[in-house]
Design an enzyme around this catalytic site. Structure first.
Site, PDB file in Angstrom:
ATOM      1  N   ARG A  97       0.878  -1.187   0.000  1.00 13.75           N
ATOM      2  CA  ARG A  97       0.000   0.000   0.000  1.00 13.75           C
ATOM      3  C   ARG A  97       0.900   1.216   0.000  1.00 13.75           C
ATOM      4  O   ARG A  97       1.630   1.449   0.979  1.00 13.75           O
ATOM      5  CB  ARG A  97      -0.913  -0.010   1.220  1.00 13.75           C
ATOM      6  CG  ARG A  97      -1.578   1.339   1.477  1.00 13.75           C
ATOM      7  CD  ARG A  97      -2.675   1.290   2.508  1.00 13.75           C
ATOM      8  NE  ARG A  97      -3.825   0.564   2.001  1.00 13.75           N
ATOM      9  CZ  ARG A  97      -5.031   0.562   2.572  1.00 13.75           C
ATOM     10  NH1 ARG A  97      -5.237   1.238   3.687  1.00 13.75           N
ATOM     11  NH2 ARG A  97      -6.019  -0.126   2.042  1.00 13.75           N
ATOM     12  N   HIS A 155      -7.312   0.848  -6.259  1.00 15.93           N
ATOM     13  CA  HIS A 155      -7.540  -0.039  -5.112  1.00 15.93           C
ATOM     14  C   HIS A 155      -8.247  -1.294  -5.644  1.00 15.93           C
ATOM     15  O   HIS A 155      -9.435  -1.525  -5.375  1.00 15.93           O
ATOM     16  CB  HIS A 155      -8.399   0.701  -4.082  1.00 15.93           C
ATOM     17  CG  HIS A 155      -8.437   0.064  -2.729  1.00 15.93           C
ATOM     18  ND1 HIS A 155      -7.655  -1.020  -2.369  1.00 15.93           N
ATOM     19  CD2 HIS A 155      -9.188   0.378  -1.626  1.00 15.93           C
ATOM     20  CE1 HIS A 155      -7.915  -1.344  -1.111  1.00 15.93           C
ATOM     21  NE2 HIS A 155      -8.842  -0.519  -0.645  1.00 15.93           N
ATOM     22  N   GLN A 191     -10.170  -3.996  -3.337  1.00 12.36           N
ATOM     23  CA  GLN A 191     -11.494  -3.557  -2.875  1.00 12.36           C
ATOM     24  C   GLN A 191     -12.520  -3.749  -3.987  1.00 12.36           C
ATOM     25  O   GLN A 191     -13.632  -4.213  -3.744  1.00 12.36           O
ATOM     26  CB  GLN A 191     -11.443  -2.094  -2.451  1.00 12.36           C
ATOM     27  CG  GLN A 191     -12.785  -1.544  -2.000  1.00 12.36           C
ATOM     28  CD  GLN A 191     -13.270  -2.130  -0.686  1.00 12.36           C
ATOM     29  OE1 GLN A 191     -12.547  -2.137   0.293  1.00 12.36           O
ATOM     30  NE2 GLN A 191     -14.508  -2.628  -0.649  1.00 12.36           N
ATOM     31  N   ASP A 247     -17.434   7.034  -1.501  1.00 12.26           N
ATOM     32  CA  ASP A 247     -16.173   6.888  -0.769  1.00 12.26           C
ATOM     33  C   ASP A 247     -15.856   8.249  -0.154  1.00 12.26           C
ATOM     34  O   ASP A 247     -16.459   9.276  -0.510  1.00 12.26           O
ATOM     35  CB  ASP A 247     -15.072   6.432  -1.746  1.00 12.26           C
ATOM     36  CG  ASP A 247     -13.725   6.198  -1.053  1.00 12.26           C
ATOM     37  OD1 ASP A 247     -13.701   6.048   0.189  1.00 12.26           O
ATOM     38  OD2 ASP A 247     -12.696   6.154  -1.762  1.00 12.26           O
ATOM     39  N   CYS A 255     -16.484   1.605   0.584  1.00  8.36           N
ATOM     40  CA  CYS A 255     -15.310   0.767   0.888  1.00  8.36           C
ATOM     41  C   CYS A 255     -14.847   0.926   2.331  1.00  8.36           C
ATOM     42  O   CYS A 255     -14.097   0.088   2.825  1.00  8.36           O
ATOM     43  CB  CYS A 255     -14.184   1.105  -0.074  1.00  8.36           C
ATOM     44  SG  CYS A 255     -13.722   2.843  -0.035  1.00  8.36           S
ATOM     45  N   ARG A 302     -13.653  -8.702   1.466  1.00  8.17           N
ATOM     46  CA  ARG A 302     -12.216  -8.464   1.278  1.00  8.17           C
ATOM     47  C   ARG A 302     -11.446  -9.742   1.601  1.00  8.17           C
ATOM     48  O   ARG A 302     -10.503 -10.126   0.913  1.00  8.17           O
ATOM     49  CB  ARG A 302     -11.722  -7.334   2.199  1.00  8.17           C
ATOM     50  CG  ARG A 302     -12.296  -5.961   1.931  1.00  8.17           C
ATOM     51  CD  ARG A 302     -11.832  -5.393   0.614  1.00  8.17           C
ATOM     52  NE  ARG A 302     -10.379  -5.314   0.505  1.00  8.17           N
ATOM     53  CZ  ARG A 302      -9.603  -4.349   1.028  1.00  8.17           C
ATOM     54  NH1 ARG A 302     -10.163  -3.339   1.667  1.00  8.17           N
ATOM     55  NH2 ARG A 302      -8.294  -4.359   0.885  1.00  8.17           N
TER      56      ARG A 302
END
Ligand code: NVA
Length: 310
Positions: free
Chosen positions: A105, A132, A135, A226, A265, A293
């Site tokens: 990340r 991402h 996700q 988001d 998310c 996830r």
């Protein structure tokens, strides 16, 4: 056709492989519910490198690899010093001699690409400023649990960030329908949009961008939002709250999509991009997304980190 080595962008993957990952994720979820955790990655090690905070990604990768019989090693940037203590290439090459995969990340997307170019092990994108993808795969699984994915309309409302970029690419590869509403000042990445349009031309996906949240939400099956302030943008939070105020996902906006389920998310900024009423109401699928996830990343790790690849 063999799989790509890495999972950095869904745009690198053929649709068939992504559907297979989805199927396997669903199977792993069923098995898990039945108390079965096949040790398909027995003895494998996943290194996890985080330049940004994490709850879901950290816990689901760590827990996922151990459920598959493997082990996770956590690396913090202050310990590793990629780019300060040693080069990305040296880190990637050394890790390749010790572990079976690296989940990273990072702020910079190109750092993940650089690590992938130098490593012989698979690199998994655990979120960059641009994308991402893990996700998005969990979101696909969540949508598939609630609708016929290929017939559903997914609407994203809010900031043109890594999340919408990833959802747009996933829709583009798989031939899905996505509508996007962002302010004109904060659209999705132009580079990603261009790639998505190219992919859509062959997959049959429809991608529609507008500045109007009402237009995008009308009749949607899923409405996704988001945070307005992604990790690393904290200095802009106040200004962003003003810009994005008309993009809040609330019951009034959702009047245009009475049957829509709501996706996020997380972390959610309750009272900003989405209201408590929506997040805690019957439309909300946010904890299913969070759960998925785990299952979808187990499927991704199995696909990338099995011995048959080596
Ligand atoms: N767009 C958000 C996603 C968090 C999972 C961020 O980058 O902070």
């Amino acid at each position: 056709m063999s799989d790509p080595k890495d999972f950095i962008s869904v745009a690198d993957w053929p649709a068939k492989a992504l559907w297979e990952i989805l199927d396997r994720a669903r199977e792993l979820k069923r098995l898990n519910a039945a108390g079965q955790r096949p040790p398909t990655l027995q003895g494998r090690t996943l290194a996890m490198y985080f330049e940004k905070p994490s709850l879901r990604t950290h816990v689901t990768f760590a827990s996922g690899i151990s459920q598959l019989g493997g082990h996770a090693v956590l690396l913090r940037p202050e310990q590793v010093g990629i780019g300060t203590r040693e080069s990305p290439a040296d880190v990637a090459r050394a890790l390749s001699r010790w572990v079976d995969g690296l989940m990273a990340r990072t702020f910079s997307h190109s750092l993940v690409e650089q690590l992938a170019a130098e490593a012989t092990i698979p690199i998994i994108n655990g979120l960059t400023d641009l994308l991402h993808p893990c996700q998005a795969m969990a979101d696909l699984q969540t949508i598939a649990e609630n609708a016929d994915v290929t017939a559903a309309t997914l609407t994203y409302v809010g900031d043109g960030n890594n999340m919408v970029n990833s959802l747009m690419l996933l829709a583009a590869v798989l031939g899905l329908r996505i509508r996007i509403a962002t302010p004109g000042s904060h659209p999705p990445s132009a580079r990603v949009m261009k790639r998505a349009k190219e992919l859509a031309a062959s997959s049959g996906a429809t991608i529609h961008w507008t500045e109007s949240p009402q237009e995008a939400v009308k009749g949607a099956d899923f409405v996704y939002t988001d945070t307005w302030t992604s990790m690393g943008q904290e200095d802009e939070a106040e200004q962003r709250r003003r810009i994005f105020a008309p993009y809040q996902v609330n019951e009034q906006l959702l009047e245009g999509a009475p049957d829509a389920k709501v996706l996020h998310c997380m972390p959610a900024h309750r009272g900003e991009e989405v209201t408590d009423e929506v997040l805690d109401g019957p439309r909300s699928l946010i904890y299913d997304q969070a759960e998925n996830r785990l299952h979808s990343q187990k499927a991704i790790m199995e696909r990338l980190m099995g011995f048959e690849r080596r």
